[in-house]
Design a protein around this motif. Structure first.
Motif, PDB file in Angstrom:
ATOM      1  N   VAL A  99       0.837  -1.202   0.000  1.00 58.74           N
ATOM      2  CA  VAL A  99       0.000   0.000   0.000  1.00 58.74           C
ATOM      3  C   VAL A  99       0.869   1.249   0.000  1.00 58.74           C
ATOM      4  CG1 VAL A  99      -1.698   1.330   1.303  1.00 58.74           C
ATOM      5  CG2 VAL A  99      -1.948  -1.144   1.104  1.00 58.74           C
ATOM      6  N   SER A 100       1.884   1.272   0.849  1.00 61.69           N
ATOM      7  CA  SER A 100       2.771   2.433   0.928  1.00 61.69           C
ATOM      8  C   SER A 100       3.462   2.683  -0.404  1.00 61.69           C
ATOM      9  CB  SER A 100       3.814   2.223   2.034  1.00 61.69           C
ATOM     10  OG  SER A 100       4.726   3.297   2.080  1.00 61.69           O
ATOM     11  N   PRO A 134      -2.796   6.590   6.183  1.00 61.05           N
ATOM     12  CA  PRO A 134      -2.412   5.232   6.584  1.00 61.05           C
ATOM     13  C   PRO A 134      -3.504   4.562   7.413  1.00 61.05           C
ATOM     14  CG  PRO A 134      -1.412   6.810   8.067  1.00 61.05           C
ATOM     15  CD  PRO A 134      -2.143   7.626   7.045  1.00 61.05           C
ATOM     16  N   ARG A 135      -3.540   3.238   7.352  1.00 65.22           N
ATOM     17  CA  ARG A 135      -4.517   2.470   8.113  1.00 65.22           C
ATOM     18  C   ARG A 135      -3.882   1.638   9.215  1.00 65.22           C
ATOM     19  NH1 ARG A 135      -9.311   0.015   4.282  1.00 65.22           N
ATOM     20  NH2 ARG A 135     -10.168   2.020   3.584  1.00 65.22           N
ATOM     21  N   THR A 136      -2.579   1.510   9.206  1.00 61.50           N
ATOM     22  CA  THR A 136      -1.894   0.723  10.232  1.00 61.50           C
ATOM     23  C   THR A 136      -0.613   1.428  10.635  1.00 61.50           C
ATOM     24  OG1 THR A 136      -0.501  -0.564   8.722  1.00 61.50           O
ATOM     25  CG2 THR A 136      -2.725  -1.406   9.132  1.00 61.50           C
ATOM     26  N   ILE A 153       2.712  12.368   5.767  1.00 57.76           N
ATOM     27  CA  ILE A 153       1.503  12.901   6.391  1.00 57.76           C
ATOM     28  C   ILE A 153       1.840  13.378   7.797  1.00 57.76           C
ATOM     29  CG2 ILE A 153      -0.832  12.331   7.169  1.00 57.76           C
ATOM     30  CD1 ILE A 153      -0.887  10.240   4.888  1.00 57.76           C
ATOM     31  N   GLN A 154       1.627  14.686   8.018  1.00 54.02           N
ATOM     32  CA  GLN A 154       2.026  15.274   9.290  1.00 54.02           C
ATOM     33  C   GLN A 154       0.921  15.234  10.330  1.00 54.02           C
ATOM     34  OE1 GLN A 154       1.687  17.448   6.492  1.00 54.02           O
ATOM     35  NE2 GLN A 154       3.706  18.226   5.942  1.00 54.02           N
ATOM     36  N   LYS A 155      -0.340  15.261   9.883  1.00 53.36           N
ATOM     37  CA  LYS A 155      -1.449  15.434  10.821  1.00 53.36           C
ATOM     38  C   LYS A 155      -2.625  14.566  10.412  1.00 53.36           C
ATOM     39  CE  LYS A 155       0.155  20.134  11.511  1.00 53.36           C
ATOM     40  NZ  LYS A 155       0.963  19.771  12.694  1.00 53.36           N
ATOM     41  N   ILE A 233      -3.592   4.348  15.304  1.00 53.67           N
ATOM     42  CA  ILE A 233      -2.967   5.474  14.614  1.00 53.67           C
ATOM     43  C   ILE A 233      -3.342   6.784  15.295  1.00 53.67           C
ATOM     44  CG2 ILE A 233      -2.973   6.777  12.434  1.00 53.67           C
ATOM     45  CD1 ILE A 233      -3.210   4.170  10.976  1.00 53.67           C
ATOM     46  N   LEU A 234      -4.552   6.833  15.852  1.00 52.48           N
ATOM     47  CA  LEU A 234      -4.982   8.050  16.534  1.00 52.48           C
ATOM     48  C   LEU A 234      -4.076   8.350  17.721  1.00 52.48           C
ATOM     49  CD1 LEU A 234      -8.860   7.557  16.481  1.00 52.48           C
ATOM     50  CD2 LEU A 234      -7.391   8.668  14.786  1.00 52.48           C
TER      51      LEU A 234
END
Length: 282
Positions: A99-100, A134-136, A153-155, A233-234
């Protein structure tokens, strides 16, 4: 009101014009409406582009098939196209590395196509909104190790929607065969404060069909996958940069009617992050 939406959007545009590039992940469980919210935000935010991971992966598969190559074949991967599509349909997550790599390849291709090579953005974009990536934590690790800094992705923005509401919305999804529009027959009436009435097409004689993967077993698996692998991830973004500045949590209690409130929350959030007029969010 319309005036409030216009005022909020104008203020948000003022804040965003002070940015060079901002990469934000839009995170939410299946059924939270993040795909639709992403499209609305991309339209209302200045110079914004929505990158939907599932669309990028489907495009990769299609290109691989057309080229008569083995699809989904990043280095050291033997997973074929049909297996990937079945995984997506069942709610299972794909290889973090795959995915990445696919998302990065897409971003680099768009960057190369851009006439604005000095700022290294997708053409005309100051904000990249990522839906589905991202999901993981594995995908975050792969991104941090292999992506150039200006694309990382910063935020993150988290749509906080209860599981019961998500289940109802997913089970209520339909497509009208008369007009081709996507509708939702679910009636969420004050569940944990959420009020989301049915969204219908208005056809005099609608004929609704339901997707094969919108069934209780698949929906349960998709939500379980989110809770188990995506929700952490949160915590990552919540603690990033010293805590409290890289994650925005938002509960859309009234669905799309809360867009103005969402824009106001984003405005305040970005206002905390943005410095002088030449500052860059990193």
């Amino acid at each position: 009101t319309v005036q409030n939406v216009m005022t909020s959007t104008s203020s948000l545009k003022t804040a965003c014009t002070r940015l060079k590039t901002l990469n934000v992940a839009l995170i939410g469980p299946p059924g939270s409406g993040k795909g639709s919210y992403g499209k609305l935000l991309a339209k209302s935010l200045p110079r914004a582009t929505l990158i939907t991971a599932s669309d990028v992966i489907r495009g990769h598969n299609l290109a691989a098939n057309q080229a008569n190559a083995t699809p989904n074949q990043p280095p050291n991967s033997s997973t074929n196209n049909e297996e990937q599509l079945r995984a997506m349909a069942s709610g299972s997550l794909l290889s973090d590395t795959f995915v990445s790599e696919v998302i990065l390849k897409y971003m680099l291709r768009k960057q190369d196509e851009s006439a604005n090579r000095r700022t290294k953005t997708i053409p005309g974009s100051a904000i990249h909104i990522f839906d589905g990536f991202p999901r993981t934590m594995g995908q975050i690790q792969a991104m941090n190790e292999t992506w150039p800094m200006h694309l990382q992705i910063q935020k993150a923005v988290s749509l906080e929607v209860p599981r019961t509401v998500c289940e109802m919305k997913l089970l209520g999804r339909r497509e009208c065969q008369s007009c081709g529009k996507a509708v939702n027959i679910a009636n969420v009436n004050n569940i944990d404060g959420f009020v989301l009435p049915p969204s219908l097409c208005g056809c005099i004689r609608p004929s609704y069909t339901q997707r094969d993967d919108d069934n209780p077993a698949v929906i349960k698996n998709r939500l379980d996958v989110f809770d188990r692998q995506t929700a952490p991830i949160l915590d990552h973004y919540d603690s990033k940069d010293g805590g409290g500045t890289a994650l925005l949590r938002f509960a859309p209690y009234r669905g799309y009617d809360d867009l103005a409130r969402f824009q106001t929350a984003l405005q305040h959030w970005l206002g905390v992050q943005v410095g002088g007029k030449d500052s860059t969010v990193t």
